[in-house]
Design an enzyme around this catalytic site. Structure first.
Site, short mmCIF file in Angstrom:
data_model
loop_
_atom_site.label_atom_id
_atom_site.label_comp_id
_atom_site.label_asym_id
_atom_site.label_seq_id
_atom_site.Cartn_x
_atom_site.Cartn_y
_atom_site.Cartn_z
CB CYS A 13 -0.94 -0.01 1.21
SG CYS A 13 -2.30 1.17 1.07
N GLY A 14 1.81 1.28 -0.95
CA GLY A 14 2.64 2.46 -1.14
C GLY A 14 1.97 3.44 -2.06
CB VAL A 16 1.23 1.68 -7.14
CG1 VAL A 16 0.21 0.94 -8.02
CG2 VAL A 16 2.27 2.37 -8.01
N GLY A 17 -0.31 1.27 -4.46
CA GLY A 17 -1.33 0.56 -3.72
C GLY A 17 -2.37 1.46 -3.11
CG ASP A 202 12.41 0.45 -14.53
OD1 ASP A 202 11.66 0.03 -13.63
OD2 ASP A 202 12.00 1.04 -15.55
CE LYS A 206 9.27 -0.22 -16.41
NZ LYS A 206 9.30 1.26 -16.39
N GLY A 305 4.19 6.54 -11.85
CA GLY A 305 3.39 7.37 -10.95
C GLY A 305 2.22 6.60 -10.39
#
Length: 433
Positions: A13-14, A16-17, A202, A206, A305
């Site tokens: 739950c940062g 994004v969460g 990163d 991807k 983001g």
């Protein structure tokens, strides 16, 4: 419409969460209509339970993610923890307990995607991960569903917003790398430790995911050739502008001309200003896909983001919940081609090489001979006095024709050994022509 809610466990739950939780709450009625059943946040697993999380019922907070997954009433787990562990174990636990998974975990998928797909298939469940690549940009689903009947030959893209912001600032303002990085950090685009971004890790994760989807083969993170962008200088941008180019950190995935192998690489490269990717500014991402029937497609938008990434997570959640209601699953891993991943040395590309050489007759001929000995044809050469005013040295810029990367690398190593070459100031590939 089904009245019993589909229950969701949120793991992490940062940034994004917390945005996922907010959207699930504020858009609950719309989500119900789109899915065909209510969707309910049934628990939120976190590391620091004392942290205030606005809009989330404290009763939902737990530090025991495993117990949350084993409750027996969870339908879907959303994993936004990141990293390898405990995320891998928790996703596996979810599958073992009949829970489909939505993940944003690019590092884990790039490393262990095949095993996770196999576990999902074994249990007849979904594994969705649109948010793992390029944030809000719809990319994974179009490539593995909309283009499922086509043949993708090449994917080239900007898939990291931090590096694009830095390179864009260097290009538009003339700033050096460190100055542009400091600005990115101050604005929150770069982490306190930007290594994963600026060294290309990163983007490489991807790239591995996209290559697997594009070419229907298994591509792991270790298969992706990677170079960072920390050595890119203002002088490189000046040279790029003289060529009508700019510089971007690119993920480039290609199917060989004979169709028997693929390559996957991440590195900075010069691209012409006329190429669509050249105009991608600030922290935006964009991916250019070349397919046999569809032709050239461009996917563009915010690549990171809280809100953009949460948008992709919620899109997957809707799809997975619909599948649950239909007692079906969506597309899983497609790796039937089993194509080998060729080494970087087999890639055919162009080079832009800047040399510091002795300012005396015969140097250019010696350099040209070195290129010829390695089978690399020169396109253009530009020689000028050193800008720092060193009287007995000159700057020599060579742009090659296309050649195997191994031959180009061998040429550079031979150049370094010449007495007349004081140093190799810059080496950069030229792409997108």
């Amino acid at each position: 419409m089904r009245t019993r809610p589909l229950k969701v466990a949120l793991l992490g739950c940062g940034v994004v969460g917390s945005e996922v939780a907010r959207i699930m709450t504020t858009h609950a009625d719309d989500l119900t209509q789109r899915i065909g059943a209510p969707v309910e946040l049934a628990g939120v697993a976190v590391r620091r339970p004392s942290k205030v999380r606005e809009g989330i019922d404290p009763a939902l907070i737990t530090t025991d993610a495993t117990a949350l997954l084993k409750r027996g009433d969870i339908d879907v787990a959303i994993e936004v923890i990141g990293g390898i562990e405990p995320a891998r174990t928790l996703i596996t636990t979810a599958f073992e307990h009949g829970i489909s998974v939505v993940s944003a975990n690019k590092a884990l998928l790039a490393q262990d995607g095949a095993a996770l797909h196999a576990a999902a298939e074994q249990h007849g469940l979904d594994l969705y991960y649109e948010a793992a690549v390029a944030g809000a940009i719809p990319l994974v689903r179009p490539m593995r569903e909309s283009l499922a009947g086509d043949k993708i030959n090449r994917v080239m893209g900007i898939v990291n917003g931090t590096t694009n912001f830095i390179l864009d600032k260097m290009d538009s303002t003339g700033a050096g790398y460190q100055e542009a990085l400091d600005e990115a950090t101050a604005l929150g685009y770069a982490e306190a430790d930007p290594t994963a971004d600026v060294e290309g890790y990163d983007a490489a994760a991807k790239a591995a995911i996209l290559a697997g989807i594009a070419f229907h083969t298994r591509v792991r993170l270790d298969d992706v050739y990677r170079e960072g962008m920390t050595e890119v200088s203002a002088a490189d941008f000046a040279s790029a502008k003289r060529m009508g180019c700019t510089i971007k950190l690119l993920a480039i995935l290609e199917r060989a001309a004979d169709g028997e192998s693929v390559t996957a690489r991440v590195h900075p490269a010069m691209i012409p200003l006329t190429h669509p990717l050249a105009s991608v500014r600030e922290a935006y991402n964009a991916v250019f896909v070349e397919a046999e029937a569809a032709g050239r497609l461009m996917f563009y938008g915010p690549g990171a983001g809280g809100s953009p990434t949460a948008s992709a997570v919620l899109g997957d959640l809707v799809a997975v919940c619909r599948n649950k209601l239909a007692e079906a699953t969506g597309p899983g891993e497609s790796a039937y081609t089993q194509l080998p991943v060729s080494p970087m040395g087999d890639v055919v590309t162009r080079y832009h090489i800047s040399l510091d050489v002795a300012d005396k007759p015969g140097v250019l001929a010696q350099v040209a001979t070195t290129f010829a000995e390695h089978g690399v044809s020169i396109d253009t050469v530009r020689q000028q006095g050193r800008p720092d005013g060193v009287g007995n040295e000159a700057s020599l810029v060579v742009v090659t024709h296309r050649a195997p990367d191994a031959a180009l690398s061998g040429t550079v190593e031979a150049l370094r050994k010449l007495d007349t070459v004081r140093g190799v100031a810059s080496i950069m590939r030229v792409e997108g022509e």
